[in-house]
Design a protein around this motif. Sequence first.
Motif, PDB file in Angstrom:
ATOM      1  N   PHE A  11      -9.856 -10.034  -0.094  1.00  0.00           N
ATOM      2  CA  PHE A  11      -9.889  -9.818   1.346  1.00  0.00           C
ATOM      3  C   PHE A  11      -8.523  -9.484   1.942  1.00  0.00           C
ATOM      4  N   SER A  12      -7.520  -9.341   1.103  1.00  0.00           N
ATOM      5  CA  SER A  12      -6.199  -8.947   1.591  1.00  0.00           C
ATOM      6  C   SER A  12      -5.469  -8.157   0.512  1.00  0.00           C
ATOM      7  N   PRO A  13      -4.842  -7.028   0.871  1.00  0.00           N
ATOM      8  CA  PRO A  13      -4.067  -6.254  -0.109  1.00  0.00           C
ATOM      9  C   PRO A  13      -2.930  -7.070  -0.722  1.00  0.00           C
ATOM     10  N   GLU A  14      -2.512  -8.113  -0.015  1.00  0.00           N
ATOM     11  CA  GLU A  14      -1.420  -8.958  -0.497  1.00  0.00           C
ATOM     12  C   GLU A  14      -1.766  -9.629  -1.827  1.00  0.00           C
ATOM     13  N   ILE A  48       0.839  -1.197   0.000  1.00  0.00           N
ATOM     14  CA  ILE A  48       0.000   0.000   0.000  1.00  0.00           C
ATOM     15  C   ILE A  48       0.873   1.246   0.000  1.00  0.00           C
ATOM     16  N   ASP A  49       0.579   2.168  -0.899  1.00  0.00           N
ATOM     17  CA  ASP A  49       1.288   3.453  -0.928  1.00  0.00           C
ATOM     18  C   ASP A  49       0.594   4.386   0.060  1.00  0.00           C
ATOM     19  N   GLN A  50       1.161   4.501   1.236  1.00  0.00           N
ATOM     20  CA  GLN A  50       0.518   5.257   2.312  1.00  0.00           C
ATOM     21  C   GLN A  50       0.421   6.743   1.998  1.00  0.00           C
ATOM     22  N   LYS A  51       1.417   7.284   1.296  1.00  0.00           N
ATOM     23  CA  LYS A  51       1.404   8.711   0.970  1.00  0.00           C
ATOM     24  C   LYS A  51       0.252   9.046   0.025  1.00  0.00           C
ATOM     25  N   TYR A  77      -1.516 -13.694   8.472  1.00  0.00           N
ATOM     26  CA  TYR A  77      -1.634 -12.246   8.601  1.00  0.00           C
ATOM     27  C   TYR A  77      -0.904 -11.516   7.483  1.00  0.00           C
ATOM     28  N   TYR A  78      -1.294 -10.261   7.337  1.00  0.00           N
ATOM     29  CA  TYR A  78      -0.673  -9.358   6.359  1.00  0.00           C
ATOM     30  C   TYR A  78      -0.368  -8.067   7.093  1.00  0.00           C
ATOM     31  N   LEU A  79       0.887  -7.619   7.038  1.00  0.00           N
ATOM     32  CA  LEU A  79       1.320  -6.476   7.844  1.00  0.00           C
ATOM     33  C   LEU A  79       1.983  -5.414   6.976  1.00  0.00           C
ATOM     34  N   VAL A  80       1.619  -4.169   7.249  1.00  0.00           N
ATOM     35  CA  VAL A  80       2.254  -3.021   6.593  1.00  0.00           C
ATOM     36  C   VAL A  80       2.736  -2.076   7.682  1.00  0.00           C
ATOM     37  N   PHE A 108       0.902   0.333  10.293  1.00  0.00           N
ATOM     38  CA  PHE A 108      -0.110   1.045   9.516  1.00  0.00           C
ATOM     39  C   PHE A 108      -1.338   0.163   9.309  1.00  0.00           C
ATOM     40  N   LEU A 109      -1.097  -1.115   8.985  1.00  0.00           N
ATOM     41  CA  LEU A 109      -2.201  -2.050   8.761  1.00  0.00           C
ATOM     42  C   LEU A 109      -1.761  -3.467   9.099  1.00  0.00           C
ATOM     43  N   LEU A 110      -2.621  -4.165   9.833  1.00  0.00           N
ATOM     44  CA  LEU A 110      -2.417  -5.592  10.092  1.00  0.00           C
ATOM     45  C   LEU A 110      -3.766  -6.279   9.947  1.00  0.00           C
TER      46      LEU A 110
END
Length: 221
Positions: A123-126, A98-101, A214-217, A204-206
């Motif tokens: 269901f997941s950005p991954e 994910i581009d947080q900016k 899990y998916y973590l940013v 930022f996101l989990l």
Amino acid sequence: MVFIRTLIVYLVVIISLRIMGKRQLGELQPSDLVITILISNVATISLEDTELPLLHGIMPILELVLFEMIISWISLHSVKVRRWVSGSPKIIIHNGEIDQKVLHDLRFTLDDLMTTLRTNGIFSPEEVQFAIVETNGTVSILQKPEYQTATKKDVSAVQPCTDPPEIVIADGELREKTLHALGLDRQWIDEILKAESLNIRDIFLLTADSAKQYYLVALSH
């Protein structure tokens, strides 16, 4: 007299919108939406103020349509003007990241993003190769090849059935109710944080599911 006045205004608005060539409201560019709202407001004034000459109510509508046609013609022949009027598409997810900016610049919340993904069966950005916010506000999504329908991965292995991933941490805040609903606990979170060398406020996101996938940013600073 009021009936005839209403009918004329109605026909003028319908013809104006047909001339502009616009379709559904969700497909309008920002400039198109502004013109449509202005036409609606001008038409309302013409209907409410019966003492106002009908021509004075119709002329602004025709002027707005003419202005829109001129802007559309210029935009059609000038990339710079088109970008200034309509903006340009923005990539918010690339290769699962994910581009947080860009997300912040567009004032797109994590809940908005996850809702958009879920409505597209993701269901997941991954799983996302590209997610692009178009100039009309819609989001175009391309899944990674291995997550697309009827791939070799789908045929060769039967995946275990789990609940869809949910947001457990967003913007550095833990969602306790979601964590418990997935059958997980704070100890599991602490193990993840230790493995990733992060604190909750650094995330930022989990997202996670009941199978503890899990998916973590991490939060970008």
